[in-house]
Design an enzyme around this catalytic site. Structure first.
Site, short mmCIF file in Angstrom:
data_model
loop_
_atom_site.label_atom_id
_atom_site.label_comp_id
_atom_site.label_asym_id
_atom_site.label_seq_id
_atom_site.Cartn_x
_atom_site.Cartn_y
_atom_site.Cartn_z
N ARG A 1 -9.83 0.71 8.36
CA ARG A 1 -9.37 -0.64 8.69
C ARG A 1 -10.41 -1.42 9.48
O ARG A 1 -10.19 -2.57 9.82
CB ARG A 1 -8.12 -0.53 9.55
CG ARG A 1 -6.90 -1.20 8.95
CD ARG A 1 -5.76 -0.60 9.68
NE ARG A 1 -4.59 -1.35 9.72
CZ ARG A 1 -3.44 -0.89 9.22
NH1 ARG A 1 -3.41 0.24 8.56
NH2 ARG A 1 -2.36 -1.58 9.38
N ARG B 1 -0.26 -8.90 13.30
CA ARG B 1 -0.85 -7.88 12.41
C ARG B 1 -1.64 -8.54 11.27
O ARG B 1 -2.70 -8.07 10.89
CB ARG B 1 0.25 -6.97 11.84
CG ARG B 1 0.77 -5.98 12.86
CD ARG B 1 2.11 -5.39 12.46
NE ARG B 1 2.09 -4.75 11.17
CZ ARG B 1 3.14 -4.59 10.40
NH1 ARG B 1 4.33 -5.04 10.79
NH2 ARG B 1 3.04 -3.97 9.25
N LYS C 1 0.84 -1.22 0.00
CA LYS C 1 0.00 0.00 0.00
C LYS C 1 0.87 1.26 0.00
O LYS C 1 0.66 2.17 -0.79
CB LYS C 1 -0.92 0.04 1.24
CG LYS C 1 -1.86 -1.15 1.34
CD LYS C 1 -2.76 -1.05 2.55
CE LYS C 1 -2.06 -1.04 3.90
NZ LYS C 1 -1.32 -2.27 4.23
N ARG D 1 11.25 -1.20 11.21
CA ARG D 1 10.14 -0.90 12.13
C ARG D 1 10.07 -1.95 13.23
O ARG D 1 10.17 -3.15 12.94
CB ARG D 1 8.81 -0.87 11.35
CG ARG D 1 8.49 0.49 10.80
CD ARG D 1 7.32 0.49 9.87
NE ARG D 1 6.13 -0.24 10.29
CZ ARG D 1 5.01 -0.28 9.56
NH1 ARG D 1 4.94 0.35 8.42
NH2 ARG D 1 3.97 -0.96 9.98
N ARG E 1 12.01 -5.41 5.13
CA ARG E 1 11.70 -4.00 4.89
C ARG E 1 12.53 -3.05 5.75
O ARG E 1 12.77 -3.27 6.92
CB ARG E 1 10.22 -3.74 5.17
CG ARG E 1 9.88 -2.26 5.09
CD ARG E 1 8.42 -2.01 5.05
NE ARG E 1 7.75 -2.41 6.27
CZ ARG E 1 6.45 -2.25 6.46
NH1 ARG E 1 5.70 -1.74 5.50
NH2 ARG E 1 5.90 -2.64 7.59
P1 AP5 Z 1 4.86 -1.52 1.87
O1 AP5 Z 1 4.53 -0.73 0.68
O2 AP5 Z 1 5.56 -0.86 3.01
O3 AP5 Z 1 3.55 -2.32 2.37
P2 AP5 Z 1 2.29 -1.80 3.19
O4 AP5 Z 1 1.10 -2.49 2.64
O5 AP5 Z 1 2.27 -0.30 3.23
O6 AP5 Z 1 2.64 -2.43 4.59
P3 AP5 Z 1 2.56 -1.83 6.07
O7 AP5 Z 1 3.22 -2.86 6.95
O8 AP5 Z 1 3.11 -0.44 6.14
O9 AP5 Z 1 1.07 -1.82 6.31
P4 AP5 Z 1 0.41 -1.94 7.63
O10 AP5 Z 1 -0.96 -1.78 7.13
O11 AP5 Z 1 0.63 -3.10 8.48
O12 AP5 Z 1 1.12 -0.81 8.51
P5 AP5 Z 1 0.69 0.65 8.88
O13 AP5 Z 1 1.91 1.48 8.88
O14 AP5 Z 1 -0.49 1.09 8.09
O15 AP5 Z 1 5.73 -2.78 1.39
C1 AP5 Z 1 6.22 -3.73 2.32
C2 AP5 Z 1 7.63 -4.19 1.89
O16 AP5 Z 1 7.52 -4.92 0.68
C3 AP5 Z 1 8.61 -3.03 1.60
O17 AP5 Z 1 9.89 -3.46 1.99
C4 AP5 Z 1 8.54 -2.87 0.08
O18 AP5 Z 1 9.76 -2.35 -0.45
C5 AP5 Z 1 8.30 -4.31 -0.37
N1 AP5 Z 1 7.49 -4.42 -1.58
C6 AP5 Z 1 6.41 -3.64 -1.93
N2 AP5 Z 1 5.91 -4.08 -3.10
C7 AP5 Z 1 6.66 -5.16 -3.47
C8 AP5 Z 1 6.62 -6.05 -4.60
N3 AP5 Z 1 5.72 -5.93 -5.56
N4 AP5 Z 1 7.52 -7.07 -4.65
C9 AP5 Z 1 8.46 -7.21 -3.67
N5 AP5 Z 1 8.57 -6.38 -2.59
C10 AP5 Z 1 7.67 -5.37 -2.50
O19 AP5 Z 1 0.15 0.47 10.38
C11 AP5 Z 1 1.03 0.20 11.46
C12 AP5 Z 1 0.23 0.14 12.75
O20 AP5 Z 1 -0.42 1.42 12.99
C13 AP5 Z 1 -0.93 -0.88 12.75
O21 AP5 Z 1 -0.48 -2.17 13.10
C14 AP5 Z 1 -1.85 -0.25 13.83
O22 AP5 Z 1 -1.37 -0.50 15.12
C15 AP5 Z 1 -1.72 1.24 13.55
N6 AP5 Z 1 -2.72 1.68 12.56
C16 AP5 Z 1 -2.48 2.19 11.31
N7 AP5 Z 1 -3.63 2.48 10.69
C17 AP5 Z 1 -4.63 2.17 11.55
C18 AP5 Z 1 -6.04 2.22 11.47
N8 AP5 Z 1 -6.68 2.67 10.37
N9 AP5 Z 1 -6.77 1.81 12.54
C19 AP5 Z 1 -6.16 1.38 13.66
N10 AP5 Z 1 -4.81 1.27 13.81
C20 AP5 Z 1 -4.05 1.66 12.75
#
Ligand code: AP5
Length: 219
Positions: free
Chosen positions: A88, A171, A13, A160, A127
């Site tokens: 979410r 997660r 994402k 992270r 990552r």
């Molecule tokens: P990346 O693009 O970073 O993936 P992502 O989907 O953004 O993953 P996240 O882990 O950031 O999502 P998340 O939803 O768990 O975390 P968030 O920060 O929102 O890609 C991942 C890796 O893969 C990278 O190394 C990239 O280079 C690689 N990659 C990408 N595409 C690729 C491909 N095609 N092939 C190979 N490699 C590839 O949330 C963190 C925490 O915040 C949550 O756990 C929660 O506690 C809180 N939080 C956030 N939002 C909310 C909400 N709405 N409600 C409640 N709590 C929330």
């Protein structure tokens, strides 16, 4: 232009939202980035969010909804935005619809990036994130040009704390329990487009571009 990127942790994402926001000139609003910034500031929001994030749980809806609804009325969101990581839960999705509806606005399209679970784990374990601009890198699939430094702003790259294996498993579990029901919610609203999130990063970007509403021009 108001879009949502839906997908499991590690589905890409953040990677794809960065590309779309730059190409379309719209704001990239990432709930996880906003929480991490609050944790770094050490303010009340950050203190409350930290305890949930480090365990892999969702931050309570009330805090999350308030933070995002305040963010999407900022001037840089006037032309549009792409939401990454929000909504979410069903409660977050309905609160977003209600708030936009009150302004005569709506979410135009929801892109569900679908990736197999074993690939999610592989991606998250390799990552690294830029401490300054939050751009994600991967040790194997998208390494930085200079080790440990961001290509875009030269910021320091770090792993992270919630990318440790046990928290990643939690997660992903939370995603299937709380977030996956949104796939049906947006399908029923006629807004969902499923994108195959496996393969080259650039190829996935092309699939997203092809699925954008017709008539949108790249900058
Ligand atoms: P990346 O693009 O970073 O993936 P992502 O989907 O953004 O993953 P996240 O882990 O950031 O999502 P998340 O939803 O768990 O975390 P968030 O920060 O929102 O890609 C991942 C890796 O893969 C990278 O190394 C990239 O280079 C690689 N990659 C990408 N595409 C690729 C491909 N095609 N092939 C190979 N490699 C590839 O949330 C963190 C925490 O915040 C949550 O756990 C929660 O506690 C809180 N939080 C956030 N939002 C909310 C909400 N709405 N409600 C409640 N709590 C929330």
């Amino acid at each position: 232009m108001r879009f949502v990127l839906l997908g499991a942790p590690g589905s890409g994402k953040g990677t794809q939202a960065g590309v779309i926001s730059e190409r379309l000139g719209i704001a990239h609003v990432a709930s996880g980035d906003l929480f991490r910034e609050a944790v770094t500031r050490g303010d009340e929001l950050g203190r409350q969010a930290k305890s949930y994030m480090e365990k892999g749980f969702l931050v309570p809806d009330e805090l999350t909804i308030r933070m995002i609804l305040e963010r999407i009325v900022a001037p840089d969101c006037a032309k549009g935005f792409i939401l990454d990581g929000f909504p979410r839960t069903l409660e977050q999705a309905t609160a977003l619809d209600r708030a936009l509806g009150e302004r005569g606005e709506t979410i135009d399209r929801v892109f569900y990036i679908k990736v197999a679970t074993e690939e999610l784990v592989r991606r998250l374990s390799g990552r690294f994130i830029c401490r300054s601009c939050q751009t994600p890198y991967h040790l194997v699939s998208s390494p930085p040009k200079v080790e440990g430094r961001c290509d875009l702003c030269s910021g320091e790259l770090y792993q992270r704390p919630d990318d440790l294996p046990e928290t990643v498993r939690k997660r992903i579990e939370v995603y299937f329990e709380e977030t996956a029901p949104l796939i049906d919610y947006y399908k029923e609203a006629g807004k969902l487009v499923e994108i195959n999130g496996e393969g080259e990063i650039g190829g996935i970007g092309e699939r997203l571009i092809a699925a954008l509403p017709q008539g949108l021009k790249w900058e």
